[in-house]
Design an enzyme around this catalytic site. Structure first.
Site, PDB file in Angstrom:
ATOM      1  N   SER A   1       0.837  -1.220   0.000  1.00 36.63           N
ATOM      2  CA  SER A   1       0.000   0.000   0.000  1.00 36.63           C
ATOM      3  C   SER A   1       0.867   1.263   0.000  1.00 36.63           C
ATOM      4  CB  SER A   1      -0.963  -0.002   1.185  1.00 36.63           C
ATOM      5  OG  SER A   1      -0.287  -0.206   2.402  1.00 36.63           O
TER       6      SER A   1
ATOM      7  N   HIS B   1      -1.721  -8.909   1.966  1.00 36.78           N
ATOM      8  CA  HIS B   1      -1.404  -7.634   2.640  1.00 36.78           C
ATOM      9  C   HIS B   1      -2.543  -7.320   3.612  1.00 36.78           C
ATOM     10  CE1 HIS B   1       0.369  -3.839   3.393  1.00 36.78           C
ATOM     11  NE2 HIS B   1      -0.077  -3.144   2.369  1.00 36.78           N
TER      12      HIS B   1
ATOM     13  N   HIS C   1       6.171 -12.549   7.917  1.00 36.10           N
ATOM     14  CA  HIS C   1       6.365 -11.165   7.455  1.00 36.10           C
ATOM     15  C   HIS C   1       7.555 -11.102   6.518  1.00 36.10           C
ATOM     16  CE1 HIS C   1       6.672  -6.789   7.511  1.00 36.10           C
ATOM     17  NE2 HIS C   1       5.404  -6.826   7.847  1.00 36.10           N
TER      18      HIS C   1
ATOM     19  N   ARG D   1       3.281  -4.304  17.001  1.00 33.82           N
ATOM     20  CA  ARG D   1       1.883  -3.863  16.831  1.00 33.82           C
ATOM     21  C   ARG D   1       0.936  -4.983  17.268  1.00 33.82           C
ATOM     22  NH1 ARG D   1       2.007  -2.532  10.654  1.00 33.82           N
ATOM     23  NH2 ARG D   1       2.850  -4.640  10.736  1.00 33.82           N
TER      24      ARG D   1
ATOM     25  N   ASP E   1      -1.841  -8.421  11.927  1.00 28.27           N
ATOM     26  CA  ASP E   1      -3.197  -8.894  11.613  1.00 28.27           C
ATOM     27  C   ASP E   1      -3.642 -10.078  12.466  1.00 28.27           C
ATOM     28  OD1 ASP E   1      -3.454  -7.019   9.555  1.00 28.27           O
ATOM     29  OD2 ASP E   1      -2.333  -8.304   8.191  1.00 28.27           O
TER      30      ASP E   1
END
Ligand code: CMX
Length: 433
Positions: free
Chosen positions: A240, A270, A316, A325, A371
Site C-alpha cells: 500500500s 497484505h 512477514h 503492533r 493482523d
C-alpha cells in the site's frame, strides 16, 4: 496554520540535506542485487527512502525513531483517554517532533473543520450492488472525492514545483478528515446496522469514528486510537505504501494515489489478511465448538498448511520477531477482556502456530504480524463484519502514506521508474558468473 507553518520552517533544511547527499555522495555503491532479489519481489533491496518510519527486522517499527511503546507513552492524550490523540501522531509523522497537547489538538481541530463529506459520495455508494466488498466501496468513495483536489486546481493554474507540498498537505488534511465518516457511511449502509451518527465536537478524530459506528464505549474509542496509530505506517516497501508513493510520483493527486494504495491493501497477502485471520480463527472455533486443546490446534494448523493455504496473521517479509503492533493489541485485550473466548483462542494460536511454521521450515518468520489479533479486538466490541476490517486498516494507513507524499513533494522526488531486464539477460549474467 500549525502544520503549514512548521513544515515551512523545516522543508528548506531537509531539501538542502537531500541535495547535498545526492550531489556529494550520489555515486557511493549501496547494493549489489542478486537474481533472486530481482526475480523474488525485490526482498531486502534497499532502494527506497523515507524518514517517517523504519522497520527493524529484529525489533519492529519505529515511527520517526520512536518505538510503539514510546509513541503510546509520549504522545499527548485527551482527558479520560488511555491512548493518544491521532492528531498528535500525525504531527509526529510530519515533523519528527513529539507535539505538545495544544499542537495535537490543533491538528484534531483542523480535521474536525474539514470532516464534511459531499453528498455525491453517498450517491456513488448507493448504486453499487449489495455484495460489493467494503474495500471496493472505500476505494470508489476516495476516488469520488478527487473532485475536491486543491493540488489539481493549483497544478492546472501553473504552480511552482517548490510549492507542490502545500496543496498536497491541504488535500491530505481534507482526505484524512473525511475518512472516518466515509468508512462509517460504508459500514452503516453495507450492513444496515446503524444510522450514521453525528460527530461529537468534544471528541477527537478516532473517538468520533467510534461514535459514527454507533459504538458509544470509552474502551472502543481508545481501541480506535490505538488501532489507527499502530497501522499508520510501516516504512515504504509494503504494497500500500509503495503504491501510493509510485502513483504519487507521477504527480497524481493524493486522492488518486491513495485510492490506488487501497486497492493494494485489499490483497489477501497484505491488508486483507486481518479479515482472513479472523475467518480462520472462527473456523477453528466452529470446528472444535470452542477453544481446542493444543494438540488438536496443532493438527488443524498442519492441515491448513497441507491444503496449500497460508496461516493468516503469521509471517512477514521484513520482520523476524513478534510484531510490536501485535504485542500492543495483545496487551490491550489482556487488560480489558482476558476471558473472551476468541481472545483465548488467539492466545493459543500464538502459542502453537510459530512452532508449526518452524517445523514446516518454509516461512522465514514464524511470528505473528499485526493482523493476527486486530480482528479479535474489533469482534469483541461488536464490529463483527470482518470484511470491513481492511477498511479500518485503510483509515489508519492514510496517515503514513500522506505524510510520505507530502515529503516526497517537499523534496522534489522524481517520478519512479525502475529498469527491467529480460530473463534471457539474467540467464546470460548467470552463465558468465
Ligand atoms: N503460512 C504458511 N506459509 C507461509 C506463511 C504462513 N503464515 N508465511 C510464509 N509462508 C511461506 C510462504 O508462502 C513461502 O512459501 P513458498 O516458498 O511456497 O512461496 C515461504 O513460506 C517463504 O516465505 P517468506 O519469505 O517467509 O515470506 P514472504 O516474504 O514471501 O511473505 C507474507 C510474507 C506476509 C506474505 C507471508 O508470511 C504470508 O503469506 N503470511 C500470511 C498472510 C499475512 O498474514 N499477511 C499479512 C502481512 C502483514 C501485512 O503486510 O499487512
Amino acid at each position: 496554520m500549525i502544520l503549514h507553518d512548521k513544515l515551512n520552517e523545516i522543508v528548506p533544511v531537509w531539501r538542502e540535506r537531500a541535495r547535498k547527499l545526492v550531489k556529494e555522495r550520489g555515486n557511493v555503491k549501496v547494493n549489489d542485487f542478486t537474481i533472486d532479489q530481482v526475480y523474488g519481489g525485490m526482498r531486502d533491496v534497499e532502494v527506497l527512502v523515507t524518514d517517517i518510519s523504519y522497520v527493524d527486522p529484529a525489533t519492529g517499527i519505529r515511527l520517526r525513531g520512536f518505538t510503539i511503546p514510546e509513541v503510546l507513552e509520549q504522545l499527548p492524550k485527551a482527558k479520560n483517554a488511555t491512548m493518544p490523540y491521532v492528531g498528535g501522531l500525525y504531527y509526529l509523522l510530519l515533523t519528527g517532533e513529539i507535539p505538545t497537547t495544544d499542537q495535537a489538538r490543533a491538528v484534531e481541530a483542523e480535521w474536525q473543520a474539514r470532516a464534511f463529506v459531499p453528498a455525491h459520495i453517498e450517491n456513488v455508494l448507493r448504486v453499487m450492488p449489495d455484495e460489493t466488498h467494503p474495500m471496493t466501496l472505500f476505494a470508489q468513495a476516495i476516488l469520488a472525492l478527487q473532485t475536491e483536489s486543491h493540488f489539481v486546481k493549483r497544478y492546472n493554474a501553473g504552480m511552482k514545483k517548490d510549492e507542490y507540498w502545500i496543496p498536497t498537505l491541504e488535500d491530505s488534511l481534507n482526505l484524512i478528515a473525511k475518512l472516518p465518516a466515509l468508512a462509517a457511511l460504508i459500514y452503516c449502509k453495507k450492513y444496515s446496522k446503524c444510522e450514521m451518527g453525528q460527530a461529537d465536537p468534544n471528541l477527537d478524530w478516532a473517538g468520533n469514528f467510534a461514535r459514527r459506528l454507533g459504538i458509544a464505549n470509552r474502551e472502543y474509542e481508545d481501541l480506535a486510537r490505538l488501532y489507527f496509530i499502530l497501522h499508520s505506517d510501516h516504512e515504504s516497501g509494503n504494497v500500500s505504501a509503495h503504491t501510493v508513493h509510485l502513483v504519487g510520483s507521477a504527480l497524481s493527486d493524493v486522492y488518486l494515489a491513495f485510492a490506488a494504495g487501497m486497492n493494494g491493501l485489499a490483497g489477501p497477502l497484505h491488508g486483507l489478511a486481518n479479515q482472513e485471520c479472523l475467518g480462520w480463527l472462527l473456523s477453528v472455533r466452529e470446528k472444535f465448538n470452542g477453544v481446542p486443546t493444543k494438540d488438536r490446534l496443532e493438527q488443524f494448523a498442519n492441515e491448513t498448511l497441507a491444503s496449500g493455504k497460508v496461516i493468516p496473521g503469521y509471517g512477514h517479509a521484513v520482520l523476524r520477531t513478534p510484531d510490536p503492533r501485535f504485542v500492543a493489541q495483545y496487551e490491550f485485550a489482556k487488560k480489558y477482556f482476558p476471558d473472551d473466548e476468541l481472545f483465548r483462542l488467539a492466545e493459543l494460536v500464538y502459542q502453537v502456530v510459530p512452532g508449526v511454521l518452524k517445523a514446516a521450515g518454509k516461512a522465514k518468520n514464524p511470528w505473528p504480524n499485526v493482523d493476527a489479533i486486530s480482528g479479535t479486538l474489533q469482534y469483541h466490541y461488536g464490529v463483527r463484519e470482518f470484511d470491513f476490517y481492511t477498511v479500518l486498516f485503510g483509515v489508519s494507513r492514510v496517515l503514513g502514506v500522506t505524510a510520505n507524499l507530502i515529503w516526497a513533494r517537499a523534496l522534489g522526488q522524481p517520478i519512479e521508474r525502475p529498469k527491467s531486464m529480460t530473463t534471457a539477460m539474467l540467464e546470460e549474467i548467470a552463465n558468465k558468473a
